[in-house]
Write a protein that holds these residues in place. Structure first.
Motif, PDB file in Angstrom:
ATOM      1  N   SER A 117      -5.389   0.506   5.817  1.00  0.00           N
ATOM      2  CA  SER A 117      -6.173  -0.588   5.095  1.00  0.00           C
ATOM      3  C   SER A 117      -7.304  -1.085   4.068  1.00  0.00           C
ATOM      4  CB  SER A 117      -7.397  -1.825   6.332  1.00  0.00           C
ATOM      5  OG  SER A 117      -8.774  -0.675   6.665  1.00  0.00           O
ATOM      6  N   ARG A 118      -7.612  -1.704   3.342  1.00  0.00           N
ATOM      7  CA  ARG A 118      -8.124  -1.831   1.909  1.00  0.00           C
ATOM      8  C   ARG A 118      -8.133  -1.040   1.024  1.00  0.00           C
ATOM      9  NH1 ARG A 118     -12.731   0.013   2.977  1.00  0.00           N
ATOM     10  NH2 ARG A 118     -12.717   1.207   4.877  1.00  0.00           N
ATOM     11  N   CYS A 119      -6.866  -0.846   0.677  1.00  0.00           N
ATOM     12  CA  CYS A 119      -5.967   0.533  -0.238  1.00  0.00           C
ATOM     13  C   CYS A 119      -6.700   0.672  -1.657  1.00  0.00           C
ATOM     14  CB  CYS A 119      -5.149   0.011  -0.303  1.00  0.00           C
ATOM     15  SG  CYS A 119      -3.707   1.546   0.975  1.00  0.00           S
ATOM     16  N   ARG A 143      -9.222   2.253  -1.567  1.00  0.00           N
ATOM     17  CA  ARG A 143      -9.151   3.409  -1.302  1.00  0.00           C
ATOM     18  C   ARG A 143      -8.616   4.083  -1.942  1.00  0.00           C
ATOM     19  NH1 ARG A 143      -8.841   2.783   5.477  1.00  0.00           N
ATOM     20  NH2 ARG A 143      -9.074   4.947   5.096  1.00  0.00           N
ATOM     21  N   SER A 181       0.587  -0.887   0.412  1.00  0.00           N
ATOM     22  CA  SER A 181       0.125  -0.191   0.106  1.00  0.00           C
ATOM     23  C   SER A 181       0.497   0.856  -0.524  1.00  0.00           C
ATOM     24  CB  SER A 181      -0.507   0.282   1.194  1.00  0.00           C
ATOM     25  OG  SER A 181      -1.642  -0.565   1.234  1.00  0.00           O
ATOM     26  N   SER A 182      -0.028   2.379  -0.525  1.00  0.00           N
ATOM     27  CA  SER A 182       1.240   3.812  -0.374  1.00  0.00           C
ATOM     28  C   SER A 182       1.088   4.313   0.749  1.00  0.00           C
ATOM     29  CB  SER A 182       1.286   4.421  -1.739  1.00  0.00           C
ATOM     30  OG  SER A 182      -0.333   4.903  -2.230  1.00  0.00           O
ATOM     31  N   ARG A 183      -0.013   3.983   1.123  1.00  0.00           N
ATOM     32  CA  ARG A 183      -0.174   4.957   2.508  1.00  0.00           C
ATOM     33  C   ARG A 183      -0.435   3.214   4.228  1.00  0.00           C
ATOM     34  NH1 ARG A 183      -5.579   6.899   1.174  1.00  0.00           N
ATOM     35  NH2 ARG A 183      -5.985   7.072   3.094  1.00  0.00           N
ATOM     36  N   CYS A 202      -4.853   3.342  -2.812  1.00  0.00           N
ATOM     37  CA  CYS A 202      -3.400   3.373  -2.328  1.00  0.00           C
ATOM     38  C   CYS A 202      -2.772   1.976  -2.300  1.00  0.00           C
ATOM     39  CB  CYS A 202      -3.508   3.813  -1.089  1.00  0.00           C
ATOM     40  SG  CYS A 202      -4.570   2.844   0.264  1.00  0.00           S
ATOM     41  N   GLU A 203      -3.739   1.326  -3.713  1.00  0.00           N
ATOM     42  CA  GLU A 203      -2.960  -0.388  -3.654  1.00  0.00           C
ATOM     43  C   GLU A 203      -1.597   0.355  -4.720  1.00  0.00           C
ATOM     44  OE1 GLU A 203      -3.280  -4.610  -5.547  1.00  0.00           O
ATOM     45  OE2 GLU A 203      -5.075  -2.641  -5.460  1.00  0.00           O
TER      46      GLU A 203
END
Length: 291
Positions: free
Chosen positions: A206-208, A211, A201-203, A213-214
């Motif tokens: 959770s659940r990128c 959202r 994830s870039s952040r 941010c994967e």
């Protein structure tokens, strides 16, 4: 006839250190450069140059060399990243004399040439009278020796620290290897592979995938190895199926707000929650906290 390999002496510099590591690896496997070339699809001259200590080989060459020797690829990726970072830092600060990176012929001399008319006082150990010209080679050799002495001192400190921290992960390392564990804890003792892969994830949330941010193309399953460089805190995650009866007694249940910074194979960067690594890969692994 094969050209004899130039002897290398440890001097504390990243280029020489990495070259010696490669030489030791080849020697430990009892392989010739011709055999390595057949296994790696790189030429003998390219593999010899990787061990020459004149420049850092590319990551592709280093990984091919390690793979041909049957070594751990992720371990050697970490070695290369550490050396690459050290070379870049040395170049930025000017702590190490430039290497002959332009020399592509293995027969070309690798050391900096010294002017014949100036006595190498630094090499001979003599003092230099005020006003006497000192060659660039003298200054380079003196600086190299001082770096080697400093490296020996640091090595001694590292040994002492290892003794003090016996039974713990080595402190203050630049890179470490972690093993992915993409499993869900359920019930009182259940523990099985998740039906969806884990990813970077870039952040640190959770659940990128939902959202935005994967980090694309970084999907992994249990058993994958990743190179981690530091850790930081973020959103707290868990591997528990909290709806299952008896989950509070499950020995595999784990929750954490700690995330690793991961260096992906193609140079990209992302974060991975420690919920998704095995027990031996959790904690700090001696790594610094991410800035």
């Amino acid at each position: 006839m094969a050209r004899p390999e130039r002897p290398l002496e440890p001097d504390g510099t990243p280029l020489i250190d990495f070259a010696l590591r490669l030489r030791d690896l080849r020697a430990s496997r009892g392989l010739t450069y011709t055999q390595l070339a057949a296994r790696s699809n790189y030429s003998v001259s390219t593999l010899q140059e990787a061990c020459a200590g004149r420049r850092l080989p590319t990551l592709d060459v280093a990984i091919a060399f390690a793979t041909a020797c049957g070594a751990d690829v992720e371990e050697w990726r970490a070695h290369w990243l550490h050396a690459h970072r050290a070379v870049a830092e040395a170049a930025d600060t000017g702590r190490v004399a430039p290497t002959v990176a332009e020399a592509t012929d293995l027969g070309q001399p690798s050391g900096p040439p010294g002017p014949p008319a100036v006595r190498d006082a630094a090499q001979e150990g003599d003092t230099v009278p005020p006003g006497t010209a000192v060659s660039a080679e003298s200054r380079w050799r003196l600086r190299t020796r001082l770096l080697a002495l400093a490296s020996c001192g640091l090595a001694a400190l590292a040994t002492t620290a290892a003794l003090l921290y016996s039974g713990h992960k080595s402190p203050s390392v630049d890179f470490a290897s972690a093993t992915v564990q993409n499993k869900v804890a359920f019930g009182a003792s259940g523990f099985s592979e998740d039906t969806t892969p884990v990813y970077l994830s870039s952040r640190t949330v959770s659940r990128c995938a939902a959202r935005g941010c994967e980090v694309a193309g970084t999907e992994m399953w249990s058993g994958a190895k990743v190179v981690v460089s530091c850790w930081r805190t973020g959103e707290k995650l868990t591997n528990e199926d909290v709806t299952s009866a008896g989950i509070e007694r499950n020995p595999y249940a784990f929750s954490s707000d700690r995330w690793y910074s991961v260096l992906w194979k193609d140079g990209r960067h992302g974060y991975l929650s420690q919920v998704y690594v095995d027990a031996d890969s959790r904690g700090t692994l001696g790594l610094r906290r991410c800035t």
